[in-house]
Design a protein around this motif. Structure first.
Motif, PDB file in Angstrom:
ATOM      1  N   LEU A  76       0.812  -1.216   0.000  1.00 43.58           N
ATOM      2  CA  LEU A  76       0.000   0.000   0.000  1.00 43.58           C
ATOM      3  C   LEU A  76       0.846   1.266   0.000  1.00 43.58           C
ATOM      4  O   LEU A  76       0.538   2.224  -0.701  1.00 43.58           O
ATOM      5  CB  LEU A  76      -0.953  -0.023   1.200  1.00 43.58           C
ATOM      6  N   ASP A  77       1.934   1.272   0.745  1.00 42.42           N
ATOM      7  CA  ASP A  77       2.749   2.484   0.822  1.00 42.42           C
ATOM      8  C   ASP A  77       3.438   2.816  -0.497  1.00 42.42           C
ATOM      9  O   ASP A  77       3.836   3.950  -0.724  1.00 42.42           O
ATOM     10  CB  ASP A  77       3.786   2.377   1.941  1.00 42.42           C
ATOM     11  N   ASP A  78       3.568   1.843  -1.392  1.00 45.74           N
ATOM     12  CA  ASP A  78       4.221   2.088  -2.684  1.00 45.74           C
ATOM     13  C   ASP A  78       3.265   2.554  -3.777  1.00 45.74           C
ATOM     14  O   ASP A  78       3.692   2.807  -4.904  1.00 45.74           O
ATOM     15  CB  ASP A  78       4.937   0.826  -3.165  1.00 45.74           C
ATOM     16  N   ILE A  79       1.982   2.666  -3.478  1.00 41.92           N
ATOM     17  CA  ILE A  79       0.992   3.076  -4.479  1.00 41.92           C
ATOM     18  C   ILE A  79       1.250   4.515  -4.912  1.00 41.92           C
ATOM     19  O   ILE A  79       1.483   5.398  -4.093  1.00 41.92           O
ATOM     20  CB  ILE A  79      -0.444   3.010  -3.907  1.00 41.92           C
ATOM     21  N   ASP A  80       1.206   4.723  -6.212  1.00 41.22           N
ATOM     22  CA  ASP A  80       1.261   6.064  -6.772  1.00 41.22           C
ATOM     23  C   ASP A  80       0.236   6.139  -7.909  1.00 41.22           C
ATOM     24  O   ASP A  80      -0.531   5.205  -8.116  1.00 41.22           O
ATOM     25  CB  ASP A  80       2.674   6.424  -7.239  1.00 41.22           C
ATOM     26  N   LEU A 118      -8.035   4.885  -1.463  1.00 40.18           N
ATOM     27  CA  LEU A 118      -6.701   5.465  -1.605  1.00 40.18           C
ATOM     28  C   LEU A 118      -6.637   6.903  -1.102  1.00 40.18           C
ATOM     29  O   LEU A 118      -5.640   7.307  -0.497  1.00 40.18           O
ATOM     30  CB  LEU A 118      -6.224   5.378  -3.051  1.00 40.18           C
ATOM     31  N   SER A 122      -4.255   7.887   1.829  1.00 42.96           N
ATOM     32  CA  SER A 122      -3.282   8.963   1.659  1.00 42.96           C
ATOM     33  C   SER A 122      -3.410   9.986   2.785  1.00 42.96           C
ATOM     34  O   SER A 122      -2.415  10.393   3.378  1.00 42.96           O
ATOM     35  CB  SER A 122      -3.477   9.628   0.304  1.00 42.96           C
ATOM     36  N   TYR A 126      -0.921   6.430   4.863  1.00 48.24           N
ATOM     37  CA  TYR A 126      -0.540   5.103   4.372  1.00 48.24           C
ATOM     38  C   TYR A 126       0.102   5.119   2.984  1.00 48.24           C
ATOM     39  O   TYR A 126       0.824   4.206   2.642  1.00 48.24           O
ATOM     40  CB  TYR A 126      -1.760   4.174   4.325  1.00 48.24           C
ATOM     41  N   CYS A 127      -0.202   6.093   2.165  1.00 48.15           N
ATOM     42  CA  CYS A 127       0.300   6.128   0.778  1.00 48.15           C
ATOM     43  C   CYS A 127       1.152   7.374   0.593  1.00 48.15           C
ATOM     44  O   CYS A 127       0.684   8.398   0.095  1.00 48.15           O
ATOM     45  CB  CYS A 127      -0.859   6.143  -0.219  1.00 48.15           C
ATOM     46  N   SER A 128       2.409   7.290   0.944  1.00 47.52           N
ATOM     47  CA  SER A 128       3.252   8.479   0.921  1.00 47.52           C
ATOM     48  C   SER A 128       3.577   8.968  -0.481  1.00 47.52           C
ATOM     49  O   SER A 128       3.900  10.134  -0.675  1.00 47.52           O
ATOM     50  CB  SER A 128       4.541   8.220   1.708  1.00 47.52           C
ATOM     51  N   TYR A 129       3.469   8.099  -1.493  1.00 46.76           N
ATOM     52  CA  TYR A 129       3.810   8.500  -2.858  1.00 46.76           C
ATOM     53  C   TYR A 129       2.593   8.963  -3.661  1.00 46.76           C
ATOM     54  O   TYR A 129       2.741   9.460  -4.769  1.00 46.76           O
ATOM     55  CB  TYR A 129       4.478   7.351  -3.617  1.00 46.76           C
ATOM     56  N   LEU A 130       1.417   8.780  -3.118  1.00 50.26           N
ATOM     57  CA  LEU A 130       0.204   9.118  -3.865  1.00 50.26           C
ATOM     58  C   LEU A 130      -0.132  10.589  -3.692  1.00 50.26           C
ATOM     59  O   LEU A 130      -0.239  11.082  -2.572  1.00 50.26           O
ATOM     60  CB  LEU A 130      -0.970   8.256  -3.379  1.00 50.26           C
TER      61      LEU A 130
END
Length: 185
Positions: A76-80, A118, A122, A126-130
């Motif tokens: 989840l943290d890698d989601i963009d 998402l 975010s 949880y989603c630092s790249y989104l």
């Protein structure tokens, strides 16, 4: 095979009053029976505002997204935005066992469900790249992706059925005679 299990958990027997009010809430677990904390927290949050039926629908959409993440070994943290775009493409290209693709309503509902999750993830860290604004653009372009992937040009099959030009003009003239301009019927 990567899978995600969804189990409806009854919180009404909890000794904590705040937790007890949650009622029955779908909760997610990996194939190793590890709880998917972010998704479970999201569902508990949604249970406060959604009806039981809407909550189950939200869980179905989220389960599809979580299963896709698991299958593609994405955390989840890698989601963009690119990951989200890939999910939309996967939905558009999916073929059911009978060979049919998913309908636009299904693709749209699953995309919207994943998008809501998402955005919540975010905002919850949880989603630092989104980037939510970029994800919104991708979500809004889902229909274009769907059209380009699902409705590809098909070869014309013989025989082609068509109207002769004279017949078409006569038909249009007949419609003009009986149109609402001259007759309320």
């Amino acid at each position: 095979m990567h899978s995600v299990r969804c189990i409806e958990v009854d919180f009404s027997e909890s000794k904590v009053e705040r937790v007890k009010r949650l009622r029955i809430v779908p909760q997610f677990f990996s194939e190793e029976a590890a709880p998917l904390k972010a998704a479970n927290r999201y569902m508990r949050t949604k249970s406060r505002s959604l009806s039981p039926k809407s909550l189950r629908t939200e869980a179905e959409h989220l389960k599809e997204f979580l299963a896709w993440l698991s299958l593609n070994e994405i955390i989840l943290d890698d989601i963009d935005e690119d990951s989200f775009d890939n999910y939309i493409e996967a939905l558009c290209m999916y073929e059911k066992s009978n060979g049919d693709g998913l309908s636009w309503n299904t693709v749209n509902a699953r995309t919207a469900g994943a998008y809501r999750f998402l955005i919540w993830a975010s905002s919850s860290g949880y989603c630092s790249y989104l980037k939510p604004d970029d994800a919104r653009l991708v979500a809004n372009s889902a229909k274009g992706i769907y059209k380009s992937r699902r409705h590809l040009s098909r070869q014309i099959k013989e025989p082609v059925k068509f109207l002769l030009m004279d017949d078409a003009l006569n038909f249009i003239s007949a419609l003009g005679v009986v149109s609402g301009r001259n007759s309320p019927q």
